[in-house]
Design a protein around this motif. Structure first.
Motif, PDB file in Angstrom:
ATOM      1  N   ILE A   1       0.857  -1.188   0.000  1.00  0.00           N
ATOM      2  CA  ILE A   1       0.000   0.000   0.000  1.00  0.00           C
ATOM      3  C   ILE A   1       0.890   1.234   0.000  1.00  0.00           C
ATOM      4  O   ILE A   1       1.874   1.306   0.748  1.00  0.00           O
ATOM      5  N   VAL A   2       0.545   2.226  -0.806  1.00  0.00           N
ATOM      6  CA  VAL A   2       1.370   3.430  -0.904  1.00  0.00           C
ATOM      7  C   VAL A   2       1.431   4.138   0.447  1.00  0.00           C
ATOM      8  O   VAL A   2       0.476   4.105   1.232  1.00  0.00           O
ATOM      9  N   SER A   3       2.558   4.757   0.716  1.00  0.00           N
ATOM     10  CA  SER A   3       2.761   5.391   2.029  1.00  0.00           C
ATOM     11  C   SER A   3       1.931   6.653   2.202  1.00  0.00           C
ATOM     12  O   SER A   3       1.706   7.088   3.333  1.00  0.00           O
ATOM     13  N   ASN A   4       1.475   7.262   1.114  1.00  0.00           N
ATOM     14  CA  ASN A   4       0.666   8.481   1.214  1.00  0.00           C
ATOM     15  C   ASN A   4      -0.812   8.220   0.943  1.00  0.00           C
ATOM     16  O   ASN A   4      -1.531   9.107   0.492  1.00  0.00           O
ATOM     17  N   ASP A   5      -1.261   6.976   1.192  1.00  0.00           N
ATOM     18  CA  ASP A   5      -2.690   6.686   1.064  1.00  0.00           C
ATOM     19  C   ASP A   5      -3.469   7.556   2.055  1.00  0.00           C
ATOM     20  O   ASP A   5      -3.068   7.694   3.208  1.00  0.00           O
ATOM     21  N   PRO A   6      -4.576   8.160   1.631  1.00  0.00           N
ATOM     22  CA  PRO A   6      -5.293   9.088   2.512  1.00  0.00           C
ATOM     23  C   PRO A   6      -5.982   8.437   3.704  1.00  0.00           C
ATOM     24  O   PRO A   6      -6.322   9.126   4.655  1.00  0.00           O
ATOM     25  N   LYS A   7      -6.174   7.129   3.686  1.00  0.00           N
ATOM     26  CA  LYS A   7      -6.924   6.473   4.755  1.00  0.00           C
ATOM     27  C   LYS A   7      -6.122   5.422   5.515  1.00  0.00           C
ATOM     28  O   LYS A   7      -6.334   5.208   6.696  1.00  0.00           O
TER      29      LYS A   7
ATOM     30  N   ALA B   1       6.078   2.646  -1.335  1.00  0.00           N
ATOM     31  CA  ALA B   1       6.583   3.924  -1.829  1.00  0.00           C
ATOM     32  C   ALA B   1       5.420   4.907  -1.961  1.00  0.00           C
ATOM     33  O   ALA B   1       4.269   4.502  -2.142  1.00  0.00           O
ATOM     34  N   PRO B   2       5.702   6.212  -1.863  1.00  0.00           N
ATOM     35  CA  PRO B   2       4.621   7.183  -2.050  1.00  0.00           C
ATOM     36  C   PRO B   2       4.135   7.191  -3.497  1.00  0.00           C
ATOM     37  O   PRO B   2       4.916   7.035  -4.428  1.00  0.00           O
ATOM     38  N   SER B   3       2.846   7.363  -3.668  1.00  0.00           N
ATOM     39  CA  SER B   3       2.267   7.397  -5.007  1.00  0.00           C
ATOM     40  C   SER B   3       2.545   8.743  -5.661  1.00  0.00           C
ATOM     41  O   SER B   3       2.439   9.788  -5.018  1.00  0.00           O
TER      42      SER B   3
ATOM     43  N   SER C   1       4.859   0.333  -7.928  1.00  0.00           N
ATOM     44  CA  SER C   1       6.301   0.366  -8.155  1.00  0.00           C
ATOM     45  C   SER C   1       6.991  -0.839  -7.531  1.00  0.00           C
ATOM     46  O   SER C   1       8.161  -1.114  -7.822  1.00  0.00           O
ATOM     47  N   ASN C   2       6.286  -1.579  -6.684  1.00  0.00           N
ATOM     48  CA  ASN C   2       6.854  -2.755  -6.035  1.00  0.00           C
ATOM     49  C   ASN C   2       6.940  -3.916  -7.031  1.00  0.00           C
ATOM     50  O   ASN C   2       5.928  -4.283  -7.637  1.00  0.00           O
ATOM     51  N   PRO C   3       8.118  -4.517  -7.213  1.00  0.00           N
ATOM     52  CA  PRO C   3       8.256  -5.622  -8.177  1.00  0.00           C
ATOM     53  C   PRO C   3       7.341  -6.807  -7.881  1.00  0.00           C
ATOM     54  O   PRO C   3       6.858  -7.460  -8.808  1.00  0.00           O
ATOM     55  N   LYS C   4       7.097  -7.085  -6.596  1.00  0.00           N
ATOM     56  CA  LYS C   4       6.214  -8.207  -6.248  1.00  0.00           C
ATOM     57  C   LYS C   4       4.783  -7.921  -6.711  1.00  0.00           C
ATOM     58  O   LYS C   4       4.095  -8.812  -7.233  1.00  0.00           O
TER      59      LYS C   4
ATOM     60  N   SER D   1       1.055   4.172 -12.750  1.00  0.00           N
ATOM     61  CA  SER D   1       1.911   4.562 -13.858  1.00  0.00           C
ATOM     62  C   SER D   1       1.411   4.069 -15.214  1.00  0.00           C
ATOM     63  O   SER D   1       1.162   2.864 -15.396  1.00  0.00           O
ATOM     64  N   PRO D   2       1.291   4.962 -16.215  1.00  0.00           N
ATOM     65  CA  PRO D   2       0.948   4.522 -17.577  1.00  0.00           C
ATOM     66  C   PRO D   2       1.991   3.568 -18.159  1.00  0.00           C
ATOM     67  O   PRO D   2       1.655   2.677 -18.929  1.00  0.00           O
TER      68      PRO D   2
END
Length: 823
Positions: free
Chosen positions: A550-556, A562-564, A578-581, A611-612
């Protein structure tokens, strides 16, 4: 790069705190592998060493035995210089001593680029230094400080990181053959006696060649497949956390047992099918039983119908055991085509592997009608066509009641296929008259009979309208009823129906040449387990993740990923793509949906959130089928930028055309549908290959932000007349096609058939003749270019298709007198 170093005199008064490198720093595995804990510290530059980093060669003989420091330096400077404090405490004259090319082993790639250098400073126990290019550029430590080494030894400096090179590990101990079979050997060993905590893993060698690498806690390995009655020699070495490999153990020799039965063939799949043939493919067994596979027996509906041999160079006909050298136990994938099928019939296939080549089946066994034997179900009887088959005492039966021989495997899992034409998966740029139907609306999940059953019952009508793609709702188990808050990716039971119902729907759609489109919701995913902080951050169902996903800057949610860098949502945890797994799991799931479930095209939900570039990778991972992205924006320039970012791998829903067409139909002013050079507005006119046009979907039909539903039946029909006769790929909404009455369904079917009959496709050329208040008239050709004709509008159709709308009327069709007109 730091500014030039001070003069020699000024260096003595340098007040900046140097970066120190000692020998007793704590070891933090996984966070800082360059900081080491050593049981003993080297006090000399060693002359004899077995490591790849310390080869025994002529250059190494120049090393002085005794106190000193050796520095290995990675740099593109050619050559670099080392400005340092000498043994008497003074600094070298700027720029310092020129460094020589490194002669030690272990840096082949860098040495090939001439980017690794070394320096030997004899007779010192401490070294303060700054590398430079011999001119104005200096490589200072982080914080603009000097580097300092406080213990003699060998060090590496790369990318601002100073690291002591530790001795390679000792050889592991107690190497033994723990278990021996006909086709495998399990070897085991113990860690080195010294510094075992610095071992990162082990390398296993068979007959001098590396065959496996294991982790530090894996002290045994099963080596397979092997030839039976063959002697093998094994050794093991340890590798430390700096990837330095130590000495190998003493060799042990092991002889495998007599060959036994092979395992069944693997990955049997239907690779192609048509009304005249069915093609199969399978892989060699992972364990061949200690002997090469000489042949495969193929069974159809339980009856032996064919013998298939692998490459003739792999095994010799009739060999029961290997002879003459070491033949390969594996061969390329095997392919076989059944050309004796009957159109529309269903067939079941399985395959066995054999060390011998059996006699072929009798001619009557291939494609003949099955007869039901007493006590044995039809199609599951014993083999009667093996010719020189083993005696009864050598035979055994499996669950399918197929008789196998002494040197033959059990059958693999069977696969089923129907002798019908294979679905042609849509792709971007196809010149086929594709039409997509969104196979659900916002309330479909509440259908008491199960929505998948409803859609399956409508497939004949969908096929009659020449619709080639069917967009289905998100298939995964979800927290919400609509499927857009997914949780268990591999659980296909949802509010729309059961997994078996979904699979049945997909299979029947494919048989009718309708490609199922999966709604891919991967921007976010709801967790089903509480993490250490007490919130829902653990994923207990497959794929199993933790808060790291889960992204570190998730609002909830407090994610640890990593931050989105993209748009987050508030109603579900945003996934760190961005996580390879995560990337690996997404690709695996998409392949499963394609290969196992049967989806053929993609609809990407909420592409603003990740990411596109990764979206393009995900599409490519399943063979680049047709994919369309939900990017809700009315500016064509924004959508063009997205198409560029996704490397053109995905189409977009044409929201600019949606807004223009809605306004035009309601106001009866069609001027907004035309842009420069008499081309359509929106993505349809700028990049029709990547245009998915629509007038309604499951969101727009109930959201007040767009004014609610598109319009009444007459307005809806006029809008679809525009979409179905223009380039791009049109999407029809379920409610518009099925829920507005029989008359509208019939008229839409006529328009759909008109598109198919005239061969209109995403690249079709269009010339807008009139587009103003009260009238829209255009010429459309199945070719990519369409020119204006002459004379009055009705006579200008030539060999093109036309569409005209004005007042309360519309007209779409081909040249006068041809069938397919809809008015």
């Amino acid at each position: 790069m730091a500014p030039p170093s001070p003069t020699e005199a000024d260096n003595a008064a340098d007040k900046s705190a140097p970066v120190k490198m000692g020998s007793r720093a704590a070891l933090f595995r996984g966070t800082n592998p360059g900081v080491l804990r050593l049981d003993s510290k080297p006090s000399v530059i060693r002359k004899q060493s077995s490591s790849l980093l310390f080869p025994k060669n002529a250059a190494e003989q120049e090393l002085v035995v005794g106190p000193g420091i050796e520095l290995i330096y990675f740099s593109g400077w050619k050559p670099p210089y080392l400005h340092h404090v000498t043994a008497d405490g003074s600094w070298t004259v700027v720029p310092g001593n020129r460094m020589g090319a490194c002669v030690r082993g272990g840096y082949d790639d860098a040495k090939a680029k001439k980017e690794v250098w070394e320096a030997h400073i004899k007779g010192v126990r401490k070294l303060e230094f700054v590398p430079n290019d011999g001119g104005s550029q200096w490589d200072k430590a982080p914080g603009n400080r000097n580097y300092v080494i406080e213990t003699p030894g060998i060090y590496k400096l790369q990318g601002g990181r100073l690291e002591m090179l530790i001795d390679p590990p000792d050889a592991p101990s107690l190497l033994t053959a723990k278990e021996v079979g006909s086709s495998y050997v399990r070897v085991a060993w113990a860690p080195p006696a010294m510094n075992a905590h610095l071992v990162k893993g082990y390398k296993l060698y068979r007959n001098g060649e590396e065959v496996a690498e294991t982790a530090e806690d894996a002290l045994e390995h099963e080596d397979r497949p092997l030839l039976g009655l063959t002697e093998y020699a094994y050794t093991v070495s340890a590798v430390n956390i700096q990837n330095a490999e130590g000495e190998k153990t003493k060799e042990i020799k092991v002889k495998t047992g007599e060959p036994g039965k092979p395992m069944p063939p693997e990955d049997l799949k239907v690779e192609a099918h048509s009304s005249k043939s069915i093609s199969l493919g399978w892989n060699c067994p992972s364990d061949t039983g200690g002997a090469p596979i000489a042949a495969y027996r193929i069974f159809r509906n339980g009856k032996f119908v064919a013998v298939m041999r692998p490459d003739a160079e792999v095994v010799q006909s009739g060999d029961e055991s290997p002879s003459g050298g070491l033949p390969s136990l594996h061969h390329p994938r095997v392919h076989w085509k059944d050309t004796t099928v009957k159109q529309g019939e269903c067939y079941s296939y399985c395959v066995t592997a054999d060390h011998r080549v059996p006699s072929p089946p009798p001619e009557t066994g291939a494609g003949g009608e099955e007869e039901e034997a007493e006590g044995i179900p039809k199609g599951k009887g014993p083999d009667t066509g093996a010719g020189a088959s083993p005696t009864s005492k050598d035979k055994e039966k499996n669950a399918f009641q197929i008789t196998v021989g002494k040197t033959e495997s059990q059958p693999c899992d069977d696969v089923e296929a129907k002798a019908v034409e294979m679905l042609r998966v849509p792709r971007l740029g196809d010149r086929d008259p594709h039409i997509m139907l969104q196979g659900f609306n916002w309330d479909s999940c509440n259908n008491p009979n199960g929505w998948y059953k409803v859609v399956e019952s409508k497939l004949p009508e969908i096929a009659k309208a020449k619709i080639s793609m069917l967009w289905l709702p998100p298939p995964a188990q979800s927290v919400d009823s609509h499927g857009y808050l997914p949780q268990g990716w591999y659980n296909l039971n949802s509010k729309y129906g059961k997994e078996a119902e979904l699979r049945s729907l997909i299979q029947k759609a494919r048989e009718l040449q309708i490609c199922p489109v999966v709604d891919v919701v991967i921007n976010h995913r709801c967790a089903d387990g509480r993490g250490s902080a007490g919130d829902f951050t653990d994923y207990l169902c497959e794929p199993k993740w933790g808060s790291w996903a889960i992204v570190s800057n998730d609002p909830k949610v407090r994610g640890k990923g990593a931050p989105s860098q993209f748009q987050n949502i508030e109603y579900a945890p945003d996934i760190d793509h961005s996580n390879p797994k995560v990337q690996k799991d997404v690709k695996h799931w998409l392949k499963w949906l394609r290969d196992d479930v049967g989806f053929g095209a993609l609809r990407l939900d909420f592409v603003l959130g990740y990411s596109p570039q990764l979206q393009a990778e995900y599409i490519e991972s399943v063979g680049s089928p047709y994919a369309v992205s939900e990017y809700w924006h009315g500016d064509p320039r924004v959508l063009r930028n997205y198409i560029h970012a996704v490397r053109g791998r995905a189409a977009v829903f044409d929201f600019p055309t949606y807004y223009c067409l809605r306004s035009a139909v309601h106001s009866n002013d069609f001027g907004g549908l035309r842009r420069d050079q008499n081309h359509p507005n929106g993505i349809m006119g700028e990049d029709p290959v990547r245009c998915m046009s629509f007038i309604e979907n499951h969101d727009t039909c109930h959201l007040e932000v767009v004014g609610g539903p598109f319009g009444n039946n007459e307005q809806v029909l006029r809008a679809y007349a525009y979409l179905l006769t223009h380039p791009g790929i049109p999407s029809i909404f379920w409610t518009d096609f099925f829920d507005r009455g029989k008359e509208l369904t019939e008229k839409l079917t006529v328009l759909c058939n008109l598109r198919a009959e005239k061969g209109l496709h995403c690249r079709s050329g269009v010339f807008i003749d009139c587009a103003h208040l009260g009238l829209y008239a255009a010429f459309i050709s199945k070719n990519e270019h369409c020119n204006r004709g002459g004379g009055m509008w009705r006579s200008r159709w030539g060999q093109t298709t036309g569409v005209r709308a004005g007042g309360g009327r519309l007209c779409a069709g081909g040249p006068s007198g041809q069938s397919g007109n809809a008015e």
